[in-house]
Design a protein around this motif. Structure first.
Motif, short mmCIF file in Angstrom:
data_model
loop_
_atom_site.label_atom_id
_atom_site.label_comp_id
_atom_site.label_asym_id
_atom_site.label_seq_id
_atom_site.Cartn_x
_atom_site.Cartn_y
_atom_site.Cartn_z
N UNK A 483 -0.02 -2.35 3.14
CA UNK A 483 1.60 -2.90 2.91
C UNK A 483 1.56 -4.47 1.94
N UNK A 484 0.55 -4.98 1.33
CA UNK A 484 0.57 -6.05 0.50
C UNK A 484 0.22 -5.34 -1.06
N UNK A 488 2.55 -5.49 -4.12
CA UNK A 488 2.11 -5.89 -5.60
C UNK A 488 2.50 -5.08 -6.45
N UNK A 489 1.96 -3.90 -5.87
CA UNK A 489 3.11 -2.50 -6.40
C UNK A 489 4.14 -2.24 -6.94
N UNK A 495 10.63 -3.75 -9.26
CA UNK A 495 11.27 -3.67 -8.20
C UNK A 495 11.82 -4.64 -7.48
N UNK A 496 11.02 -6.11 -7.38
CA UNK A 496 11.05 -6.56 -6.63
C UNK A 496 10.07 -8.00 -7.44
N UNK A 504 5.72 -14.84 0.62
CA UNK A 504 6.73 -13.91 0.71
C UNK A 504 6.87 -13.25 -0.95
N UNK A 505 8.37 -12.37 -0.50
CA UNK A 505 9.42 -12.18 -1.33
C UNK A 505 10.50 -11.99 -1.64
#
Length: 739
Positions: A483-484, A488-489, A495-496, A504-505
Motif C-alpha cells: 500500500x505504501x 509513493x507511485x 495524483x496525490x 499521511x496523504x
C-alpha cells in the motif's frame, strides 16, 4: 400526507439566489457528480442547496422551507426512485411546479435513468438532456460531457434570474496598523505543508506578496484570474498555484524574521470543523493541548494568546465568509494571509487582493521540463501544445509532465489531453480533469480501482496512511508495504500528495473531485471502509484503532453507507462514547448526533452532552456522572442502553449519582453560552427567531446563532449604551444596567 403550502415570494431584502436540487437519497452518487461540475461557479450570487435527507421512521425527509423561498432554479434528478419518493412527490414537486407556474423558478429535469416520467406533470417541461438518453446508459466520457453542458445551462439560468437585492459584499473597516519590520529572530513554522515537488518559484508574485504583507495592510488574499486578467470571482480557479505560492512565502527567510512569534497555517476547505481548528491553533501558540466548549470561547482565548505577538496566520482555501470569523484573533502586530477562489470574500474581510495569473508559456514549459526530467532546451514542439492543452495551469502541467517522466511520449500525452477536451469540453476544470485522466491511464486496472476508492475519504483533510492500509487490505488484499509503495507511485504521478514523513496523504480538492466523478458507488465505497475497520474492532467498535482517523470519522461513514441502525446503536454505546471522547474531545462527540437529529432519544442524549460541555472539556472522566445525573429516570431504549453502560463508571473511584441531580435535557436550559466576561444585562430575540442579541457589562454586544450556540458577531467599543428590541423588530438605545 398533507400537501405543503405554496411558498410565498421572498420578503423584501431576501434574494432568490439558490439552485435547489431535488433528488432521491438512492441517487446520491449522481448528486455528487453534478456538484463537482457546479463547484467552480458557486459564490455569493450562485449558491447550490442540496441538503441531505434524514430518515424518519421509514421515510426520507429534509427541511426545505428556507431553501424553497429562495430558489431561482430547481434541478430535478429524475429516476424511478425519484418518482417513487412520497416526500418528493407530495412536498417538493408541488412547490416547485407552483413556483415554475408563477415564473419565479426555472425547472431543469435531468434524466438520470429511464423512468415513467410521462405519467407525471414533468412531461410538460423541457428536460436539460434528452430523456430518451438517460445518463446512466452513457459511457463515462460522454456522460461527463453531457454533465458539463447541463451545468452551463443551469449556471446561465441562475445568473440571468432576477435579483431582489444586490449581494455584493460590504467591506469591513479595519483598525489602523503599521508596517512590519524584520527582527533578529526567525519564526517557527506550525502546520505548514511541505513544499510541493518541482515547485516553480514565481518571483514576481512572491516579491509583490512580501511587500504587501509586510506593509500596513493587516489582511492579504491570493486569488486566481483567467487568462485575460479578469478575476475568477464567483467561479474560482483551482490548480493555479495559490497554496504553493503561500508555502513558498512562509518559508522565505525575510518573512520568517518579520514574524518572530510564529507562522501558523490552517487548511480550511469547503467543510470545516472550527473548534478543532481553533484547538490546533491554540496548541501551536501555547505549546500545549487546548480544549474549548464553544467557538466564541475559543476565539476569546486565542485573542489573549495572540495579544502583543507578531505572528502570521495563513487561512488556506477559504470558501465562506463565516469560516474566517472564528480566526479573527490577531492584533496590530500580526498579519492574516488568505488563499481563496472568491475575490469577493477578500472585499468582505477588508483584505488586500493579489490576483494570481496563469503561467506564461515560458514558465509553463519550465515546469513541464522539471516534471518530465527533460532539459528545457530539448523540449519538442509537442510540449508547447501540451502546455496549451493544460491551460497553463500548474496542477495540469505537473500531471502531464509526470506522465512523460513515466515513459509516455509527448505526442501520446498530447493526444490523450485532446481526447480529454472531448470529455470535459470547456469546463473551467477541464484541463485538470483531462490531465488526471491521463495520469490514471498509466495505472493497472487494480491500481486504478484502489486509487478511485480514495474518494471515500474527505477532501481538505490529512488522511493517515494507516487508514488507507486498512481499506486496501480489505478491498485488494494488499500488505502495508504494498500500500505504501502504491501511494509513493501515485505521489510521483502527481495524483496525490504524500507527506514528507510518509505518515499521511492529502489531495488537492480537484484531485478529490476527479475521484468522486469516477467512483462507481460511494455507498459501496463507504461500506467497504466500514467493513475493513469492523474486522479489526472486535468485540465492539470501542476497540477500534486510534489511528487518527477511525474515531474521528466512523459515524459519518456508517451514515454514508446507509447503515443507520448500526449508527444509532453506536451513539448509545457508552464504551464508544468514552473512547471517542478520549480521542477527539466533546465537540467531536456532539457532531455525530447531527446525523440522526430526528431521533428523540438520541436528541436527548445530545442535549445532555451539550449541557455537560463545561465539565467534560476540563475532565473527561466525568462522563458517566454527567450522563447519569442528567438522564436517569428518562424513558427510551437508547437512553436505557447508554445508562446501563455508564453505570460501570470511569474505571476508578468515583461519585455515582443515584438520582437525576443535574439539569436534564429537554427543559428550558438548552446550552450554556460562553463569551461575555461580565454580567449579561440585556437579551433580545431577533424577528427571525434564529438569532439572539445579548448585552453585557463588558461593554460588548454579541449576536448568537441559537442552533449552534456560536457567536456570529461581537460588537465592541460601547461605553454605556445597551439596546432595546421591540416586537416590530426595531431597535432602540437604552442604558446598560447591571443586574
Amino acid at each position: 400526507m398533507a400537501m405543503a403550502k405554496t411558498p410565498l415570494p421572498p420578503s423584501s431584502g431576501q434574494p432568490r439566489d439558490l439552485v435547489f436540487i431535488s433528488y432521491s437519497h438512492v441517487d446520491m452518487d449522481w448528486l455528487a457528480r453534478l456538484q463537482v461540475f457546479l463547484k467552480p461557479f458557486t459564490g455569493p450570487s450562485f449558491r447550490v442547496w442540496s441538503d441531505p435527507y434524514i430518515k424518519v421512521g421509514d421515510q426520507w425527509r429534509r427541511d426545505i422551507s428556507g431553501a424553497m423561498s429562495r430558489a431561482c432554479v430547481a434541478v430535478l434528478l429524475v429516476s424511478p426512485d425519484f418518482l417513487a419518493s412520497d416526500f418528493i412527490r407530495n412536498e417538493e414537486l408541488p412547490l416547485l411546479f407552483e413556483g415554475a407556474k408563477a415564473g419565479i423558478i426555472t425547472l431543469f429535469p435531468i434524466p438520470i435513468s429511464a423512468s415513467n416520467y410521462r405519467a407525471t406533470p414533468l412531461t410538460h417541461y423541457q428536460f436539460a438532456h434528452p430523456p430518451e438518453r438517460p445518463l446512466d446508459r452513457m459511457p463515462r466520457p460522454r456522460r461527463h460531457a453531457a454533465l458539463v453542458q447541463i451545468t452551463e445551462k443551469i449556471v446561465s439560468a441562475a445568473q440571468t434570474a432576477p435579483r431582489d437585492i444586490s449581494t455584493a459584499p460590504t467591506p469591513i473597516a479595519e483598525s489602523p496598523s503599521t508596517a512590519i519590520a524584520a527582527t533578529g529572530r526567525t519564526a517557527a513554522l506550525h502546520g505548514v505543508p511541505g513544499q510541493r515537488p518541482n515547485y516553480l518559484r514565481r518571483l514576481e508574485y512572491l516579491d509583490r506578496l512580501k511587500r504587501t504583507l509586510l506593509g500596513a495592510d493587516r489582511a492579504v488574499g491570493i486569488t486566481g484570474t483567467r487568462e485575460q486578467g479578469v478575476r475568477v470571482g464567483l467561479q474560482g480557479m483551482g490548480g493555479i498555484g495559490k497554496t504553493e505560492l503561500a508555502i513558498n512565502l512562509v518559508n522565505d527567510k525575510a518573512v520568517r524574521r518579520a514574524f518572530p512569534d510564529g507562522i501558523f497555517w490552517l487548511t480550511l476547505g469547503q467543510t470545516i470543523e472550527p473548534l478543532r481548528l481553533q484547538g490546533e491553533l491554540a496548541a501551536y501558540v501555547a505549546g500545549e493541548a487546548k480544549a474549548f466548549a464553544t467557538v466564541n470561547e475559543a476565539r476569546d482565548q486565542l485573542r489573549q494568546l495572540f495579544d502583543g505577538k507578531s505572528c502570521l496566520l495563513v487561512l488556506d482555501d477559504l470558501w465562506r465568509l463565516q469560516d474566517a470569523e472564528p480566526f479573527d484573533v490577531l492584533g496590530p502586530r500580526s498579519r492574516l494571509l488568505i488563499t481563496t477562489r472568491d475575490a469577493d470574500l477578500l472585499v468582505a474581510l477588508g483584505a488586500r487582493e493579489l490576483p494570481l495569473d496563469l503561467l506564461s508559456e515560458d514558465l509553463a514549459l519550465e515546469l513541464l521540463a522539471s516534471w518530465s526530467g527533460r532539459p528545457r532546451a530539448e523540449l519538442p514542439e509537442a510540449a508547447r501544445k501540451v502546455a496549451a492543452n493544460c491551460g497553463y495551469l500548474p496542477l495540469a502541467l505537473a500531471l502531464a509532465g509526470a506522465r512523460v517522466q513515466g515513459g509516455t511520449s509527448w505526442e501520446d500525452v498530447l493526444s490523450a489531453l485532446e481526447n480529454g477536451r472531448l470529455e470535459f469540453l470547456d469546463h473551467p476544470y477541464g484541463s485538470v480533469f483531462g490531465s488526471l485522466r491521463l495520469g490514471t491511464e498509466a495505472l493497472s486496472a487494480a491500481e486504478r480501482e484502489r486509487y478511485f476508492e480514495l474518494a471515500v475519504f474527505p477532501e481538505d483533510a490529512d488522511i493517515p496512511v494507516a487508514a488507507i492500509c486498512t481499506l486496501w487490505r480489505h478491498t485488494g488484499g494488499m500488505s502495508p508495504d504494498a500500500s505504501r509503495d502504491l501511494l509513493h507511485r501515485l505521489h510521483r504521478k502527481a495524483l496525490l500528495t504524500l507527506h514528507d514523513d510518509g505518515s499521511g496523504i492529502s489531495f488537492h480538492d480537484l484531485q478529490h473531485d476527479f475521484l468522486r466523478l469516477n467512483i462507481a458507488s460511494l455507498v459501496d465505497a463507504h461500506t467497504a471502509l466500514v467493513d475493513a475497520y469492523q474486522a479489526g474492532a472486535l468485540p465492539g467498535w470501542a476497540n477500534g484503532p486510534d489511528d487518527g482517523y477511525f474515531f474521528q470519522h466512523l459515524p459519518r461513514h456508517l451514515f454514508a453507507a446507509d447503515r443507520f441502525d448500526e449508527l444509532r446503536a453506536l451513539l448509545c454505546d457508552y464504551d464508544w462514547l468514552s473512547a471517542k471522547l478520549r480521542s477527539t474531545g466533546i465537540i467531536g462527540v456532539l457532531a455525530d448526533y447531527d446525523l440522526v437529529a430526528q431521533d428523540r432519544d438520541l436528541a436527548l442524549i445530545q442535549q445532555a452532552l451539550q449541557l455537560s460541555i463545561p465539565a467534560l472539556v476540563y475532565d473527561r472522566s466525568r462522563l458517566p456522572g454527567q450522563l447519569l445525573g442528567r438522564l436517569r429516570g428518562m424513558t427510551g431504549a437508547a437512553i436505557a442502553t447508554l445508562l446501563a453502560g455508564a453505570e460501570k463508571g470511569p474505571g476508578r473511584l468515583w461519585l455515582r449519582p443515584r438520582f437525576a441531580s443535574l439539569t436534564p435535557p429537554g427543559g428550558p436550559l438548552r446550552q450554556i453560552r460562553i463569551g461575555h466576561t461580565s454580567a449579561v444585562c440585556a437579551v433580545a430575540f431577533l424577528p427571525d427567531g434564529c438569532r439572539v442579541l445579548s448585552g453585557s457589562g463588558d461593554y460588548t454586544l454579541r449576536l448568537w446563532d441559537l442552533a449552534t450556540g456560536q457567536t456570529l458577531r461581537t460588537l465592541e467599543g460601547h461605553t454605556h449604551a445597551g439596546f432595546r428590541g421591540g416586537a416590530d423588530g426595531r431597535w432602540q438605545s437604552c442604558p446598560l444596567r447591571l443586574l
